[in-house]
Write a protein that holds these residues in place. Sequence first.
Motif, PDB file in Angstrom:
ATOM      1  N   ARG A  18      -4.920  -2.403  -7.529  1.00  0.00           N
ATOM      2  CA  ARG A  18      -4.838  -1.875  -8.895  1.00  0.00           C
ATOM      3  C   ARG A  18      -3.691  -0.873  -8.958  1.00  0.00           C
ATOM      4  N   GLU A  19      -2.693  -1.208  -9.758  1.00  0.00           N
ATOM      5  CA  GLU A  19      -1.515  -0.363  -9.939  1.00  0.00           C
ATOM      6  C   GLU A  19      -1.591   0.296 -11.310  1.00  0.00           C
ATOM      7  N   ASP A  20      -2.141   1.499 -11.358  1.00  0.00           N
ATOM      8  CA  ASP A  20      -2.212   2.209 -12.639  1.00  0.00           C
ATOM      9  C   ASP A  20      -0.854   2.744 -13.053  1.00  0.00           C
ATOM     10  N   ASP A  21      -0.155   3.337 -12.096  1.00  0.00           N
ATOM     11  CA  ASP A  21       1.139   3.940 -12.362  1.00  0.00           C
ATOM     12  C   ASP A  21       1.957   3.812 -11.084  1.00  0.00           C
ATOM     13  N   LEU A  22       3.026   3.054 -11.147  1.00  0.00           N
ATOM     14  CA  LEU A  22       3.809   2.804  -9.935  1.00  0.00           C
ATOM     15  C   LEU A  22       4.286   4.092  -9.266  1.00  0.00           C
ATOM     16  N   ALA A  23       4.468   5.145 -10.027  1.00  0.00           N
ATOM     17  CA  ALA A  23       4.909   6.408  -9.436  1.00  0.00           C
ATOM     18  C   ALA A  23       3.821   7.008  -8.554  1.00  0.00           C
ATOM     19  N   GLU A  24       2.585   6.568  -8.768  1.00  0.00           N
ATOM     20  CA  GLU A  24       1.461   7.112  -8.012  1.00  0.00           C
ATOM     21  C   GLU A  24       0.963   6.169  -6.922  1.00  0.00           C
ATOM     22  N   GLY A  25       1.495   4.953  -6.845  1.00  0.00           N
ATOM     23  CA  GLY A  25       1.029   3.997  -5.850  1.00  0.00           C
ATOM     24  C   GLY A  25      -0.029   3.085  -6.424  1.00  0.00           C
ATOM     25  N   ALA A  26      -1.089   2.849  -5.634  1.00  0.00           N
ATOM     26  CA  ALA A  26      -2.112   1.897  -6.062  1.00  0.00           C
ATOM     27  C   ALA A  26      -3.416   2.153  -5.305  1.00  0.00           C
ATOM     28  N   ILE A  27      -4.448   1.454  -5.756  1.00  0.00           N
ATOM     29  CA  ILE A  27      -5.749   1.494  -5.089  1.00  0.00           C
ATOM     30  C   ILE A  27      -6.060   0.080  -4.615  1.00  0.00           C
ATOM     31  N   LEU A  28      -6.391  -0.048  -3.330  1.00  0.00           N
ATOM     32  CA  LEU A  28      -6.809  -1.330  -2.767  1.00  0.00           C
ATOM     33  C   LEU A  28      -8.324  -1.329  -2.665  1.00  0.00           C
ATOM     34  N   PHE A  29      -8.939  -2.454  -3.024  1.00  0.00           N
ATOM     35  CA  PHE A  29     -10.395  -2.599  -2.919  1.00  0.00           C
ATOM     36  C   PHE A  29     -10.712  -3.874  -2.153  1.00  0.00           C
ATOM     37  N   ASN A  30     -11.485  -3.726  -1.089  1.00  0.00           N
ATOM     38  CA  ASN A  30     -11.918  -4.876  -0.289  1.00  0.00           C
ATOM     39  C   ASN A  30     -13.382  -5.142  -0.621  1.00  0.00           C
ATOM     40  N   PRO A  31     -13.693  -6.219  -1.363  1.00  0.00           N
ATOM     41  CA  PRO A  31     -15.075  -6.496  -1.748  1.00  0.00           C
ATOM     42  C   PRO A  31     -15.967  -6.879  -0.568  1.00  0.00           C
ATOM     43  N   ASP A  32     -15.362  -7.342   0.524  1.00  0.00           N
ATOM     44  CA  ASP A  32     -16.156  -7.714   1.698  1.00  0.00           C
ATOM     45  C   ASP A  32     -16.782  -6.496   2.368  1.00  0.00           C
ATOM     46  N   THR A  33     -16.100  -5.354   2.278  1.00  0.00           N
ATOM     47  CA  THR A  33     -16.571  -4.144   2.951  1.00  0.00           C
ATOM     48  C   THR A  33     -16.871  -3.008   1.983  1.00  0.00           C
ATOM     49  N   ASP A  34     -16.611  -3.227   0.689  1.00  0.00           N
ATOM     50  CA  ASP A  34     -16.675  -2.172  -0.336  1.00  0.00           C
ATOM     51  C   ASP A  34     -15.707  -1.035  -0.012  1.00  0.00           C
ATOM     52  N   GLY A  35     -14.663  -1.340   0.740  1.00  0.00           N
ATOM     53  CA  GLY A  35     -13.684  -0.330   1.130  1.00  0.00           C
ATOM     54  C   GLY A  35     -12.641  -0.099   0.059  1.00  0.00           C
TER      55      GLY A  35
END
Length: 96
Positions: A18-35
Motif C-alpha cells: 500500500r503506497e499512500d504517499d511515495l515520499a513516505e514509502g509504503a506498507i507491506l502486508f503478508n496475509p499468510d502471517t498477518d505481518g
Amino acid sequence: MDSAEVKRYLANPDVSCREDDLAEGAILFNPDTDGLLVINPTGLLIWQALGQPKTPKELAAHLLESCDGAPADQVGADVDEFLDMLKPGGFIGEVL
C-alpha cells in the motif's frame, strides 16, 4: 562464485503493498502471517524491483541507477540488510 550459487529473490505474490504517499514509502502486508512492515522510499524501490527475480547485486545496481548521490560503497550492505528484514516475515522468497 558459480552462477548456480547466486541467490535470487522474488516478492511473495500474496503480499500487498500500500503506497499512500511515495515520499513516505509504503506498507507491506503478508496475509499468510498477518505481518506488517513499513518501508521507506528506498525500500519501496527495492520492493518494486523484486517483481522479477533479482540478485542482491542487481538490486544494488538498480538503486545506484535510480538514486542520485547514493553511496556506492554502502548500497550493497543496505540491500543485504533490507533483504534480511524481509525474509523472516515471508515477504520475499529465494528462487532458483
